[in-house]
Write a protein that holds these residues in place. Sequence first.
Motif, short mmCIF file in Angstrom:
data_model
loop_
_atom_site.label_atom_id
_atom_site.label_comp_id
_atom_site.label_asym_id
_atom_site.label_seq_id
_atom_site.Cartn_x
_atom_site.Cartn_y
_atom_site.Cartn_z
N LYS A 33 0.78 -1.24 0.00
CA LYS A 33 0.00 0.00 0.00
C LYS A 33 0.81 1.29 0.00
O LYS A 33 0.25 2.36 -0.27
N THR A 56 -3.25 3.89 -3.74
CA THR A 56 -4.09 2.79 -4.22
C THR A 56 -5.35 3.34 -4.90
O THR A 56 -5.93 4.33 -4.45
N LEU A 145 -5.66 -3.30 -5.18
CA LEU A 145 -4.22 -3.36 -4.94
C LEU A 145 -3.49 -3.87 -6.18
O LEU A 145 -2.43 -3.34 -6.56
#
Length: 595
Positions: A33, A56, A145
């Motif tokens: 992240k 993200t 992601l």
Amino acid sequence: MRWLAVFLATLVCVSVLLILYPVDSRAFHAALKQPLLIVEKSGTQVRAVGCICGPTLRQDEIPGHLAQALIATEDRRFPYHFGVDPLSLGRAIASGGRRGGSTLAMQLSKNTITGNAPTYFRKYAEVFFATRISLTHSKNDVIRLYLSRVNFGRARGVPVFGLRDAAGAYFGIDPEQLSLAQSAILVAMINAPSYYNPLRRPDAVKQRAELVLARMRDAGYLENGKRVDIAAAMPRQLRRLPERDRHLEDQIMRELREVAGELPDGRLFALSTIDPIAQVQARRVITREAKKYIGRGVERAALISLDGKGRMLAMVGGLNYGRSTWNHATQARRQAASTAKIATYLAALEAGWTANSTVQDDRAALTGRFRPRNSDYRYLGQIPLWDCLRQSRNVCTYWLAQQVGFAKVSEMAERIGLTEGREPGASVVLGASETSLASVTAAYDAVAHDGMLYHPYVLRGVLGQNGDMLYRRWPRSERAVMPEIARAMRALLARVTMPGGTAPAAQFRGAAAFGKTGTSQENRDAWFIGFADHGIATGIWAGPAEGRQMNGVAGGDMPAKSFAFFNVNLVERFRGYVERRDCVPKDYCRDLNRP
């Protein structure tokens, strides 16, 4: 029976890995992240391959038909498995690796954690991390992601990572605007981004995109009779280059090279401490506010934000990397101006002075040959210590330093990291000594956290092949001042941002602001260094082109306003760091709110 045996063997392997494989949960989440620099090391040489530096993707940035194309092509049983597809993996093992068996979670693991070494152990590590990803994230978040970090080749030598950059580079649009045909083209690239480049091999990409559409029809995502014109959607030229955060990349590389001797050769993943949402906010605010002041001579600006352990959450090293590669947040050394007054007041508090002690704002009360002036050329005589700092008056501050002793002020400046050694106290008092934005911000960060000084850093750790943690940076700290002294200093800094102080513009909705302004002689530097009551410290500097001056830009002006604009939309997010609260979708943990 054979497939059952493969499934059971896979389940046993995953179970063993879950028990035995060491995992740093912070590093795991940082790899997925936070900004991630991919590097190659060979001997003494360390080369950056690319930086996955953007935030993200939000769910509303991903078109539904693109997600369907991705699932149909790369992982058709995605909705039903736990990160590992036993049937596909079993076929891959049975074929000796000739057939692919990777799921989206396994590919995500390979792209960000385990690397791509052709070994069986890497594959098992991939299985483990894919399972962990799926157990800790929803299906939608796995897709977010994955699409935020997948490789889409290179555009004029610049790596293209993530759907946001790919949509901009090849089609000149935002990802949510992608049509079905454009989505099929981008999904077609994923299998081999260097080969399936639509600008170099349009025929190959068109054929692969048609395969993507065929698989969507097989999966029931697309009606059999629906016509999709891939040829018309093919990009003819590069629309825009992906934005790179070169100052950030360079800072990670500088810290990485310091420990490179401990690391093996090969592909490495350098994990950062940067909060991607805060970084976007920092760049937006500094760029926008600096533009407003171009007419008044502001040509350079920088920002750095630190948490309570010295970890950089955001860093803007400059406005234009092409014009200057020098990092004004960490490398440049400038006169600290009145932000250095904190050393005098901390030394005074240690010596027993209080906020209500009387100080002399009178040049005649000073001893010695050097007698500074106040910026307004007014002198108020006897005033409380707190009012002297609140108004950032030079004469009473210098008088106070004479009473406390220049030696003690110099020692305090060294203890809180303002100076690297014992510089003459007289030069420290009013900020004539030079320091970096990172060092001054760390000093104020120490005041925010009961006197513990942490050294700023951005390199959290380094992952090697198979997801091994090769290097982990632990926060380095020492006690600068006692907690009661830090708390007394915080109370003084709170008055600076109140009406009547030099920085009421630093106040923002949702939290109390503390801090200090600074403006150097001839208006060459304007500073605001401060923190909110949640404890995240932020320093902002603005300056003119080298050798020039700004026109009336003080620390309480552009820097203080930028501090407020930067913090106002991050209140809930930053409180989450301090109070360890879970993110709520409506908060700023998942989205940006523009000021």
